[in-house]
Scaffold this active site. Structure first.
Site, PDB file in Angstrom:
ATOM      1  N   GLU A 310       0.789  -1.234   0.000  1.00 22.58           N
ATOM      2  CA  GLU A 310       0.000   0.000   0.000  1.00 22.58           C
ATOM      3  C   GLU A 310       0.827   1.293   0.000  1.00 22.58           C
ATOM      4  OE1 GLU A 310      -4.148  -1.173   2.001  1.00 22.58           O
ATOM      5  OE2 GLU A 310      -2.565  -0.950   3.475  1.00 22.58           O
TER       6      GLU A 310
HETATM    7  C1  ACM Z   1      -2.182  -5.298   3.987  1.00 25.28           C
HETATM    8  O1  ACM Z   1      -3.282  -5.719   4.353  1.00 25.28           O
HETATM    9  N1  ACM Z   1      -2.067  -4.052   3.578  1.00 25.28           N
HETATM   10  C2  ACM Z   1      -1.015  -6.130   4.002  1.00 25.28           C
END
Ligand code: ACM
Length: 653
Positions: A310
């Site tokens: 992310e």
């Molecule tokens: C995640 O759930 N961003 C690893």
């Protein structure tokens, strides 16, 4: 005819005599009678001495004393008189290895039990099986006569614990390691840093923990203690330091690591944020070399997790120096820039003697094939990783904060959907999976109730043969294992009533418990929409409620059977509860928000009673409203009320 035969087979496979084991063993056959467990219970040992086996035998006695209330004595005895003979043929690896032999054989007769394994890990697993077999019998506690030959399906069976969003003190970690050991999980994935907190002491870069943690971090001494505790229980410890994103807490003390000047503060909100490490500066890699070197020396495991999930690239887009760096190196977009960063960090990890692990997003980089991809996005990226030659583990589908039922979690398999189509060689790269406990909405008080008992069902998926899929059997054994896990020191059941009492003050909690028993928390996305932060106290009904309502599950089974007297008894209880509960809800600032849930429960029960009595009116609009969240909780009996209505309105055949 065929249908009846399958049903009978299903029943025969799960006669009540089946022991409450979880995970279910690879091979089991039951005999007659069993071994009595009384005050004379003792153990002896044959084979290669190993400190883990010695310690585990001591724990077995202490655990058995707790489970049975019998005063038992520790220490190995002479084999001719021992009730449990442990035989282990080798000492095992000094640093527990991925794929080390965990198989064992347990044979119990009315005279004696014998547990044998090639490796101490097998003994650890077998002792947990033995403890699960102990039940009160007619004359004493008893372990049924049985022969079990057992080994895991997957070598990597983990629990991921985020200690950044909410701090989890040492005792929380330790009791969850005990829970993991009880269900044969063997990797503790410690998510030690994120935007909301940097949770480990760094001697080289002390501003990391001093400024990034609000004072809540593990000292290196405590980390060593956890690693030793885990090793004693046959559990590897893999640390994760999430980078280049999810790293705001690093930048509080070291803003020069980030891609924008700062200053930075510990993030209090939840989600994906802009701050990310600057991949264009050599100083970033010099810092990471020092930091990773320090941590690689502290954590003995062969694997080292660098996160990688992310990254939104916002800071990179706005930084002229980074943009110039990308042009100079012909890096076309943020995706490729992260791949460049991953590659550099992977080289540092390798230099310090470790194998890199990362979330799906690191797959973009052209990396050496010794890395492990942890997929949070599904079987598809996992299959892609395996096809490219990487090893992988599955976490998508095992997110406890999504608040799925044990049965939903149980049916997710690392080798299904896209991974089912892999070749045998590719499949062998799927090492297993990890349960994920993200900590936005858990505190030390309720975290056990989110992890357990559901993780025990997932542990079975990782350990037991793939065809072990009978949900009724799973729930029956899960309820039993859940009760036993309390003896491991977990608080998943015991924290409930104190949390209700806190909200009720000096008032009795009977009617509050009736409501609390049939509600369950919203999932993380829905809770995020309510603008909660790290500083929101977790002391409301949503936090006390169990991750899934067992009462609602039991009620669903009654509706399935159309057990009218029992259905009616529950409905009357729920219908009448609101009148008793409302004065309490009105009195406490923590409970006032639950007035609508209590009223809707009462009305749902009234509708259910009308349906039972054949007095139906159109309640669809209300049922739709009742399905919505009430102060972040769901009323868990709505589907059963709908089912009841459809059952009584079904035309008779
Ligand atoms: C995640 O759930 N961003 C690893």
């Amino acid at each position: 005819m065929t249908k009846l035969w399958i049903l009978l087979l299903g029943a025969a496979a799960w006669l009540p005599a089946q022991p409450n084991l979880m995970p279910w063993p690879a091979k089991i056959s039951m005999g007659d009678g069993g071994l009595a467990i009384d005050q004379n219970f003792n153990t002896s040992f044959i084979g290669t001495p190993d400190s883990r086996v010695q310690a585990a035998a001591g724990r077995l006695i202490r655990q058995l004393a707790l489970q049975t209330g019998l005063p038992l004595t520790e220490g190995f005895r002479d084999p001719t008189h021992a009730r449990l003979i442990i035989r282990c043929d080798s000492a095992g690896e000094s640093i527990q290895k991925l794929g080390e032999d965990e198989s064992y054989r347990l044979e119990v007769t009315p005279q004696q039990a014998r547990l044998s394994a090639k490796n101490p890990l097998g003994i650890l697993r077998g002792l947990e099986t033995f403890l699960q077999l102990v039940e009160p019998g007619a004359k004493s506690f008893i372990v049924s006569s049985v022969v079990i030959e057992d080994q895991p399906r997957f070598p990597w069976r983990g629990l991921h614990l985020d200690v950044s969003r909410h701090w989890m003190p040492l005792e929380v970690v330790k009791r969850n390691l005990d829970g993991m050991a009880a269900v044969k999980l063997n990797v503790f994935h410690w998510h030690l840093s994120d935007d909301q907190g940097f949770r480990i002491e760094s001697k080289r870069f002390p501003k990391l923990h001093e400024q990034g943690s609000d004072g809540h971090y593990y000292t290196q001494e405590q980390v060593r203690e956890v690693i030793a505790y885990a090793r004693d229980r046959g559990i590897r410890v893999v640390p994760e330091f999430d980078m280049p994103g999810h790293a705001t807490s690093w930048f509080v003390g070291y803003p020069e690591l980030a891609s924008a000047p700062g200053p930075y503060a510990i993030e209090r909100k939840f989600g994906v944020f802009d701050p990310a490490m600057d991949p264009s500066r050599e100083s970033t890699y010099e810092f990471l070399d020092g930091f990773i070197g320090e941590m690689a020396a502290l954590f003995p495991d062969a694997f080292f997790h660098i996160g990688g999930d992310e990254v939104n690239g916002e800071q990179w887009k706005k930084n002229a120096q980074i943009q110039a760096f990308m042009r100079e190196h012909q890096i076309k977009d943020n995706h490729d820039l992260q791949a460049y960063f991953t590659k550099r960090v992977q080289q540092i990890v390798t230099k310090h003697g470790k194998r890199t692990e990362g979330w799906d997003e690191v797959l973009a980089a052209d990396l050496p094939k010794d890395i492990v991809i942890q997929s949070w996005q599904g079987q598809k990226p996992l299959a892609e990783a395996a096809r490219q030659g990487y090893s992988g583990i599955l976490s998508a589908g095992y997110y406890l904060d999504h608040m799925e039922s044990a049965s939903t979690l149980y049916m997710v398999d690392p080798l299904e959907q896209e991974t089912a189509a892999l070749t045998a060689a590719e499949k062998s790269r799927i090492l297993g999976g990890e349960v994920c406990m993200w900590s936005e909405y858990v505190s030390p008080e309720n975290v056990d109730s989110r992890i357990w008992p559901r993780s025990a069902a997932i542990a079975e998926r990782f350990w037991s043969p793939q065809e072990t899929k009978d949900i009724a059997s799973m729930y029956r054994r899960l309820d039993a294992v859940s009760r036993k896990l309390e003896w491991s020191g977990l608080t998943h059941l015991s924290s409930y009533l104190p949390m209700l009492r806190r909200m009720a003050g000096d008032q009795p909690i009977d009617s509050l418990k009736i409501l609390a028993d049939v509600v369950q928390p919203a999932n993380q996305d829905a809770r995020d929409e309510a603008n909660n932060t790290q500083q929101t106290p977790l002391n409301r009904l949503v936090d006390a409620a169990r991750s899934k309502s067992k009462t609602a599950r039991d009620f669903a089974a009654l509706v399935e059977k159309m057990d009218r007297p029992q259905i009616r008894a529950w409905l009357i209880l729920w219908r009448d509860n609101d009148a008793k509960l409302e004065p309490l809800l009105e009195k406490s600032f923590l409970l006032m928000e639950d007035i609508p849930a209590s009223k809707d429960l009462s009305r749902l029960a009234t509708i259910g009673l009308e349906a039972l009595d054949g007095r139906l009116s159109d309640q669809r609009a209300f049922l739709e409203q009742a399905k919505k969240l009430h102060a972040e909780v769901e009323i868990a009996i709505v589907p059963s009320i709908e089912k009841l209505i459809s059952r009584v309105t079904e035309p008779r055949p």
